[in-house]
Design an enzyme around this catalytic site. Sequence first.
Site, PDB file in Angstrom:
ATOM      1  N   THR B 101       0.814  -1.216   0.000  1.00  9.92           N
ATOM      2  CA  THR B 101       0.000   0.000   0.000  1.00  9.92           C
ATOM      3  C   THR B 101       0.844   1.261   0.000  1.00  9.92           C
ATOM      4  O   THR B 101       0.506   2.258  -0.621  1.00  9.92           O
ATOM      5  CB  THR B 101      -0.922  -0.008   1.240  1.00  9.92           C
ATOM      6  OG1 THR B 101      -1.713  -1.178   1.180  1.00  9.92           O
ATOM      7  CG2 THR B 101      -1.818   1.194   1.263  1.00  9.92           C
ATOM      8  N   THR B 177       1.952  -4.092   4.530  1.00  8.67           N
ATOM      9  CA  THR B 177       1.873  -4.288   5.982  1.00  8.67           C
ATOM     10  C   THR B 177       1.485  -5.709   6.385  1.00  8.67           C
ATOM     11  O   THR B 177       1.815  -6.138   7.483  1.00  8.67           O
ATOM     12  CB  THR B 177       0.857  -3.311   6.606  1.00  8.67           C
ATOM     13  OG1 THR B 177      -0.389  -3.460   5.937  1.00  8.67           O
ATOM     14  CG2 THR B 177       1.339  -1.888   6.504  1.00  8.67           C
ATOM     15  N   ASP B 178       0.811  -6.433   5.522  1.00  7.63           N
ATOM     16  CA  ASP B 178       0.276  -7.734   5.938  1.00  7.63           C
ATOM     17  C   ASP B 178       1.356  -8.675   6.474  1.00  7.63           C
ATOM     18  O   ASP B 178       1.154  -9.348   7.482  1.00  7.63           O
ATOM     19  CB  ASP B 178      -0.448  -8.425   4.769  1.00  7.63           C
ATOM     20  CG  ASP B 178      -1.882  -7.932   4.618  1.00  7.63           C
ATOM     21  OD1 ASP B 178      -2.237  -6.965   5.316  1.00  7.63           O
ATOM     22  OD2 ASP B 178      -2.621  -8.509   3.808  1.00  7.63           O
ATOM     23  N   LYS B 254       1.415  -7.173  13.297  1.00  4.54           N
ATOM     24  CA  LYS B 254       0.243  -6.445  12.806  1.00  4.54           C
ATOM     25  C   LYS B 254      -0.953  -6.896  13.623  1.00  4.54           C
ATOM     26  O   LYS B 254      -1.283  -8.077  13.638  1.00  4.54           O
ATOM     27  CB  LYS B 254       0.017  -6.727  11.317  1.00  4.54           C
ATOM     28  CG  LYS B 254      -1.085  -5.894  10.704  1.00  4.54           C
ATOM     29  CD  LYS B 254      -1.231  -6.070   9.195  1.00  4.54           C
ATOM     30  CE  LYS B 254      -2.262  -5.088   8.645  1.00  4.54           C
ATOM     31  NZ  LYS B 254      -2.426  -5.181   7.189  1.00  4.54           N
TER      32      LYS B 254
END
Lengths: 643, 436
Positions: B101, B177-178, B254
Amino acid sequence: MNWNELGLKMGLEVHQQLNTKNKLFCPCPTELINEEVDTYIKRILRPTQSELGQIDRAALQESKRNLKFDYELYYNQTCLVETDDEPPHDLNEEALDLAITLASLLNMSIVDEVHTMRKQVIDGSNTGGFQRTSLIATSGHLETENGKVVIENLCLEEDAARRVNNDKISNDKIDNDKLDNEEKYTHFRLDRLGIPLVEITTDPSIHDPEQVKEVAYMIGQVLRSTNVKRGLGTIRQDLNISIAKGARVEIKGVQDLDLIPKMAELEVERQLNLVKIKEHLEKNNAEVLEKIHDLTELFANTSSKIIKSAETVKGIVLKGFNGIIGLEVQKGRRFGTELSSYAKKRGVSGIFHTDELPAYSIESNEVEKMKKHLNISPEDAIIIVAHDNDTATAALEEVIKRAKMAFDGVVEETRKALKEGTSEYMRPLPTSNRMYLETDIPLFKIDENKIIDIKNNLPELPEAKKERIIEKYNLSEDITIQLVRRQNVEEFEKIKSEVDIDSTVLGSFLAYNLRELKREGINTKIITTNDLITTFKLLEENKVSKDVIVDIIKEIAIRKDKKQDSQINPENIANDLNLLLLSEKNIANIIKNIVLKNEDMVKERQLGAMGPLMGMSMKQLKGKADGHIVNKILKEEINNLIK
Amino acid sequence: MTYKKLAQDFLDTANVSIGDTVIIEKENVSYQGILLDRSGDSDDEYIVLKLDNGYNIGINIVNAKISLIEGGDKPQINYDNINITKDDEKEDILIISTGGTVSSIIDYKTGAVHPVFTAEDLLKSNPELLDLANINVKALYNILSENMKPEYWVETGKSIAKEIESGVDGVVVAHGTDTMHYTSAALSFMLSSPVPVVLTGAQRSSDRPSSDANINLINSVGAAKSDISEITVCMHSTLDDGYCDLHKGTKVRKMHTSRRDTFRSIDNEPIAKFKKGQISSINTNSYIRRNEKELDLNNKIESKVALIKTFPGITNELIEYHIDKGFKGLLIEGTGLGHLPDYMINSIERANEEEIAIVMTSQCIYGSINMNVYSTGRKLQNAGVISGYDMTPETAYVKLAWALGQSENLKEVKTIIETNIAGEINKKSSIKHFLN
């Protein structure tokens, strides 16, 4: 003014909040909240490119202000969607259905597939930096007395966050956070963000201000026939105006429809004056000089408090502008006001110019010194700003920009409507570049059957409703208009279908008596249709007279409000208040007594005693006996006595 | 061109293509606008038009007529070129883009956010990074982080080592980020670095004015300039646009699907806070300083490792399957203090006999495991299960893959797992380490 000759074109944009259960893209309630907020978050926004590769000029303008935003939120009444920390949920279909209903009432064509767009707005009123909006329908029309008006577009969009002034609380927070101490925050509350809104836009080519007013009224009527929000701030109107020699200007926030013709007139006047200024400047070979001079030293000994308290004084020279800046372009607003409103966007409180100086404790010798220092001729003008170095420079850059635009005559702008019908500069007109696709929401195909279904169940428009009611119930126009306007028609018809009572009695009760009770401070909201039905049944059954209906309803409201009575029974209440009609036998006893007491008079005047005795009887039987019956019995009793 | 079948035929009738201005006429209405691309996986009965007012709509082409008004170019996103002049006073920071992202933008081919940005575009949309340092940008991958694989960690480690060798003062890795915390753990084990290596990303896409990308990048560059020479993750501290937390790469996870403060230190505190590209506070002094370590890359990894989460009703088949398929290591996300149902001991014993390394962590996420407290735990230990202590399941999974890359000897693997290598094991649990 001759509108046709001037080439006046006007258009209208109406924004109306929908009264849906949930917001457009999340399950939060659609009511404004005035409780103390639970917490705040702080954000900044940056403009981005749209999918056509352009940065929108209005968005860029906002970003130059470099504002920081403080959003007030509630733990339970707002959620992560409003804070832009969770993707939007699916489009609210209740809102979509309402939009389709409205589009159908406006004779519009519904699009096949709805694409939600992001309209960049980085003034902080949307946490994401964009407002979600989608085009639902196009190409509609309304018939007005002055001809057909095209309704161009109907969009479904989310309302923006509510600007609040809550400096005290937020400053406490900033103090705790010393690093942020120097930064300025604009405060918003997230309760309004995401409330569904329809935007209805007319064709921008209406030539007559009266017709705009008429269309605005008609659109309002259409809106009110559906489930929309009522009250202050739930509907907003914007006006687009241009004349042939001018340019399109959008005036935001028109509150009063009656003011529309006046606003048109004032804006046309402004545009004409700007055109005149343009011609004048061209004739004078005027020129905007871009150099920004530091004039601080010239004001070293000034007696002007404003100048003295500022870090620097900066100035620019506008060649050939002498006399122009002080020209009135609109009632009470000079060309200088236009320049100043651009400067204000950079954080200054205003500008000074040579057309108004000496004034504000700036002495004539200071003005002369300035003119000499800048070596200007009598045709030229000087504009000065007193503030810190960066702000003053930024403000003058804006003034330079606006002054240069004067050579184009009228500038395309978004302006804010002011109370007296004038307007003030807000920002440049947004371009279509501000729109790009909201990729978090799937494309939504509108099922044809849904449209057919909605079209088959359209609400009755107010005018049609009024005519039907007058016709069907033989009600006066006055009462009917009140019922339609106050949305009491449905209740009226429901009661009429259950109770056999006179239309006018019921109609005037709903139209007038209820309102009077409300004015008395009675909580009329808690009176249900069922309460009214049971009360009017007493009238139908001749248990009470029509004159005491209001008293009974009032008592019902009072008891309900105090939660005194879990089981409201109008008959018990009438009894408690001693308002039940007496039986004929009881009435006869009372009247007989009155007649006997006045035996002498009766004997003397015979039936001539009817008048005075009737008065006495009614007084004693106040509200508990019908006049007809009293009259009948009294006559009998008198006849008995004199026989 | 992504229009298919019917839609393509329809467009061909008028010889129009994407970017052209067209008019479409239907029974009661007509639309004029620019033809846009449409998601490849959707209906071929609809085409997309951008109207003059900026709105997109989808039009059903059944019974519609199209004609060309004016040819046009396919819309493109362009940024002005920026002249990058090197300033000798400033640090040299390298930004390596892997996608995600943080380096993504709308792709109207699919109608979704997609990593199509180059690393240079990343800089062009965040030009203020140039005020902080001499920035160089390299695009290594262009993938969403769910598509990351262990071999990409290996390559990323190699690229970073090469850049450090050639003298950069710090590295920022732009990452989805995952799985960012997997990559940060992998780099932590593979790479011993004399300069900071900071992973960062964004939860809200860069194409929106409210994106967290800009602030995360600014503070990551700040962290890459700092003295904290570790493999770290730098992301928003709170929902505010202000501070970023710098998390140890092995102790971060996360924790939320969408919030911008999703990354949290687990069983640990963030090392420091950053604001406006500057350090603003430090939580602990026990971090590795710049130049304290020599550059060393040990990026051998065994990718035949699985992560298995136990649950009520789990059966032996799950373990047996992995044994039969030749897995070399199993990371178990056990319940509570580190448990599996006792009926699974047989399978664990079999795995142990077949020289498969089995490491236990807890699905509680927080806290250390302890297999001494209950009998099941003791049985599991006897069956050869290695304790993952307070490692997160993700970090322990990465560590197991890396340990198996270092040795095939089960005893040596056990030693590696139980030894603190990159701050992944905290023997001491502080009261401050929970839900912060």
